[in-house]
Design a protein around this motif. Structure first.
Motif, PDB file in Angstrom:
ATOM      1  N   SER A   1       0.609  25.389  32.575  1.00  0.00           N
ATOM      2  CA  SER A   1       1.347  24.349  32.137  1.00  0.00           C
ATOM      3  C   SER A   1       2.846  24.698  31.994  1.00  0.00           C
ATOM      4  O   SER A   1       3.103  25.884  31.787  1.00  0.00           O
ATOM      5  N   ALA A   2       3.927  23.758  32.057  1.00  0.00           N
ATOM      6  CA  ALA A   2       5.138  24.081  31.885  1.00  0.00           C
ATOM      7  C   ALA A   2       6.155  23.474  30.863  1.00  0.00           C
ATOM      8  O   ALA A   2       5.717  22.141  30.868  1.00  0.00           O
ATOM      9  N   VAL A   3       6.732  23.799  30.270  1.00  0.00           N
ATOM     10  CA  VAL A   3       7.461  22.923  29.105  1.00  0.00           C
ATOM     11  C   VAL A   3       8.844  23.430  29.058  1.00  0.00           C
ATOM     12  O   VAL A   3       9.251  24.393  28.822  1.00  0.00           O
ATOM     13  N   ILE A   4       9.650  22.154  29.270  1.00  0.00           N
ATOM     14  CA  ILE A   4      11.218  22.457  29.139  1.00  0.00           C
ATOM     15  C   ILE A   4      11.733  21.406  28.228  1.00  0.00           C
ATOM     16  O   ILE A   4      11.302  20.503  27.765  1.00  0.00           O
ATOM     17  N   LYS A   5      12.533  22.060  27.014  1.00  0.00           N
ATOM     18  CA  LYS A   5      13.199  21.521  25.975  1.00  0.00           C
ATOM     19  C   LYS A   5      14.430  21.299  26.102  1.00  0.00           C
ATOM     20  O   LYS A   5      15.162  21.992  26.437  1.00  0.00           O
ATOM     21  N   CYS A   6      14.964  19.962  25.541  1.00  0.00           N
ATOM     22  CA  CYS A   6      16.394  19.842  25.340  1.00  0.00           C
ATOM     23  C   CYS A   6      16.702  19.154  23.965  1.00  0.00           C
ATOM     24  O   CYS A   6      15.792  18.366  23.513  1.00  0.00           O
ATOM     25  N   THR A   7      17.949  19.375  23.483  1.00  0.00           N
ATOM     26  CA  THR A   7      18.594  18.737  22.436  1.00  0.00           C
ATOM     27  C   THR A   7      19.623  18.149  22.729  1.00  0.00           C
ATOM     28  O   THR A   7      20.401  18.483  23.539  1.00  0.00           O
ATOM     29  N   TYR A   8      19.807  16.896  21.859  1.00  0.00           N
ATOM     30  CA  TYR A   8      21.093  16.343  22.368  1.00  0.00           C
ATOM     31  C   TYR A   8      21.820  16.104  20.682  1.00  0.00           C
ATOM     32  O   TYR A   8      21.202  16.104  19.813  1.00  0.00           O
ATOM     33  N   SER A   9      23.273  15.818  21.055  1.00  0.00           N
ATOM     34  CA  SER A   9      23.821  15.717  19.489  1.00  0.00           C
ATOM     35  C   SER A   9      24.181  14.279  19.152  1.00  0.00           C
ATOM     36  O   SER A   9      24.501  14.101  18.017  1.00  0.00           O
ATOM     37  N   ASP A  10      24.342  13.425  20.044  1.00  0.00           N
ATOM     38  CA  ASP A  10      24.787  12.197  19.607  1.00  0.00           C
ATOM     39  C   ASP A  10      23.525  10.979  19.515  1.00  0.00           C
ATOM     40  O   ASP A  10      22.857  10.917  20.042  1.00  0.00           O
ATOM     41  N   SER A  11      23.493  10.677  18.116  1.00  0.00           N
ATOM     42  CA  SER A  11      22.233   9.740  17.820  1.00  0.00           C
ATOM     43  C   SER A  11      22.495   8.472  18.322  1.00  0.00           C
ATOM     44  O   SER A  11      21.410   7.837  18.221  1.00  0.00           O
ATOM     45  N   ALA A  12      23.499   8.109  19.073  1.00  0.00           N
ATOM     46  CA  ALA A  12      23.881   6.726  19.775  1.00  0.00           C
ATOM     47  C   ALA A  12      23.082   6.830  21.013  1.00  0.00           C
ATOM     48  O   ALA A  12      22.800   5.766  21.603  1.00  0.00           O
ATOM     49  N   SER A  13      22.726   8.073  21.493  1.00  0.00           N
ATOM     50  CA  SER A  13      22.037   8.168  22.665  1.00  0.00           C
ATOM     51  C   SER A  13      20.568   7.474  22.633  1.00  0.00           C
ATOM     52  O   SER A  13      19.935   7.420  21.692  1.00  0.00           O
ATOM     53  N   ASN A  14      20.674   6.589  23.614  1.00  0.00           N
ATOM     54  CA  ASN A  14      19.213   5.694  23.749  1.00  0.00           C
ATOM     55  C   ASN A  14      18.475   6.118  25.211  1.00  0.00           C
ATOM     56  O   ASN A  14      17.338   5.266  25.214  1.00  0.00           O
ATOM     57  N   TYR A  15      18.690   6.921  26.077  1.00  0.00           N
ATOM     58  CA  TYR A  15      18.082   7.075  27.335  1.00  0.00           C
ATOM     59  C   TYR A  15      17.954   8.459  27.634  1.00  0.00           C
ATOM     60  O   TYR A  15      18.998   9.063  27.642  1.00  0.00           O
ATOM     61  N   PHE A  16      16.981   9.067  27.934  1.00  0.00           N
ATOM     62  CA  PHE A  16      16.579  10.293  28.390  1.00  0.00           C
ATOM     63  C   PHE A  16      15.712  10.541  29.332  1.00  0.00           C
ATOM     64  O   PHE A  16      14.677  10.657  29.349  1.00  0.00           O
ATOM     65  N   PRO A  17      16.331  10.664  30.495  1.00  0.00           N
ATOM     66  CA  PRO A  17      15.791  11.231  32.014  1.00  0.00           C
ATOM     67  C   PRO A  17      15.497  12.467  32.295  1.00  0.00           C
ATOM     68  O   PRO A  17      16.518  13.322  31.864  1.00  0.00           O
ATOM     69  N   TRP A  18      14.750  12.767  32.816  1.00  0.00           N
ATOM     70  CA  TRP A  18      14.731  14.081  33.664  1.00  0.00           C
ATOM     71  C   TRP A  18      14.771  14.165  34.975  1.00  0.00           C
ATOM     72  O   TRP A  18      14.233  13.076  35.968  1.00  0.00           O
ATOM     73  N   TYR A  19      15.410  14.917  35.648  1.00  0.00           N
ATOM     74  CA  TYR A  19      15.740  15.041  37.135  1.00  0.00           C
ATOM     75  C   TYR A  19      14.979  16.363  37.825  1.00  0.00           C
ATOM     76  O   TYR A  19      15.321  17.461  37.123  1.00  0.00           O
TER      77      TYR A  19
ATOM     78  N   HIS B   1       6.807  18.094  30.099  1.00  0.00           N
ATOM     79  CA  HIS B   1       5.744  18.745  30.039  1.00  0.00           C
ATOM     80  C   HIS B   1       5.022  18.517  31.328  1.00  0.00           C
ATOM     81  O   HIS B   1       5.026  17.452  31.900  1.00  0.00           O
ATOM     82  N   ILE B   2       4.793  19.735  32.187  1.00  0.00           N
ATOM     83  CA  ILE B   2       4.219  19.347  33.361  1.00  0.00           C
ATOM     84  C   ILE B   2       3.004  20.230  33.344  1.00  0.00           C
ATOM     85  O   ILE B   2       2.685  21.334  33.035  1.00  0.00           O
ATOM     86  N   THR B   3       1.798  19.858  33.710  1.00  0.00           N
ATOM     87  CA  THR B   3       0.378  20.142  33.680  1.00  0.00           C
ATOM     88  C   THR B   3      -0.089  20.585  34.848  1.00  0.00           C
ATOM     89  O   THR B   3       0.465  19.999  36.038  1.00  0.00           O
TER      90      THR B   3
END
Lengths: 111, 114
Positions: free
Chosen positions: A18-36, A76-78
């Protein structure tokens, strides 16, 4: 404005792990989180996304989790396969704003 | 899904000349479009937000007089790199939101300044 941090910058796994990649964001107003996933010289390809009203989303071997309180989300990629080797970017945006990208993770899956 | 086109896909120009890149939303209207720049082995960096019928909004550190943006219609935004120099060589990608969430990306333009 929004700031997105992504870790790790490189990730090497054996086929089937398995592979795990992590992200953090700063703006609490953000409402959409895509992965490319991006191939060299090509546009980013959306592989999965999650909206702020959802905690987890799964699509076959790929899943994304979101923790709004902690402002972090993970990919998460299994059962990884060699063809999963690529550069992956996380991103975040709020309504009416542009996607802001993390710095990317180069995933290498060895057989 | 929505389709965004970009033209040209690649361009080589001489230092000091200007280059125009077009971004079109083919099957939807986009009052807003975004321009990104991506250097080799780096992430996509937002340059500016293009607004139909009004001035573009530039990110900090992006020279508005060098990167001219015109959003002339609901389906077309153009980015003109003026007086291009080798350090402007990069991959330029436009995108347009369709709805409140997803953004659709153009195929990108590879600019090489010699």
């Amino acid at each position: 404005g929004e700031n997105v941090e992504q870790h790790p910058s490189t990730l090497s796994v054996q086929e089937g792990d398995s592979a795990v990649i992590k992200c953090t964001y700063s703006d609490s107003a953000s409402n959409y989180f895509p992965w490319y996933k991006q191939e060299l010289g090509k546009r980013p390809q959306l592989i999965i996304d999650i909206r702020s009203n959802v905690g987890e989303k799964k699509d076959q071997r790929i899943a994304v989790t979101l923790n709004k309180t902690a402002k972090h989300f993970s990919l998460h990629i299994t059962e990884t396969q060699p063809e999963d080797s690529a550069v992956y970017f996380c991103a975040a945006r709020g309504a009416g704003t542009a996607l802001i990208f993390g710095k990317g993770t180069t995933l290498s899956v060895s057989s | 899904g929505a389709v965004v086109s970009q033209h040209p896909s690649w361009v080589i120009c001489k230092s000091g000349t200007s280059v125009k890149i077009e971004c079109r939303s083919l099957d939807f209207q986009a009052t807003t479009m975004f321009w990104y720049r991506q250097f080799p082995k780096q992430s996509l960096m937002l340059m500016a937000t293009s607004n139909e019928g009004s001035k573009a909004t530039y990110e900090q550190g992006v020279e508005k007089d060098k990167f001219l943006i015109n959003h002339a219609s609901l389906t077309l935004s153009t980015l003109t790199v003026t007086s291009a120099h080798p350090e402007d060589s990069s991959f330029y990608i436009c995108s347009a939101p369709s709805g409140d969430y997803e953004q659709y990306f153009g195929p990108g333009t590879r600019l090489t300044v010699t």
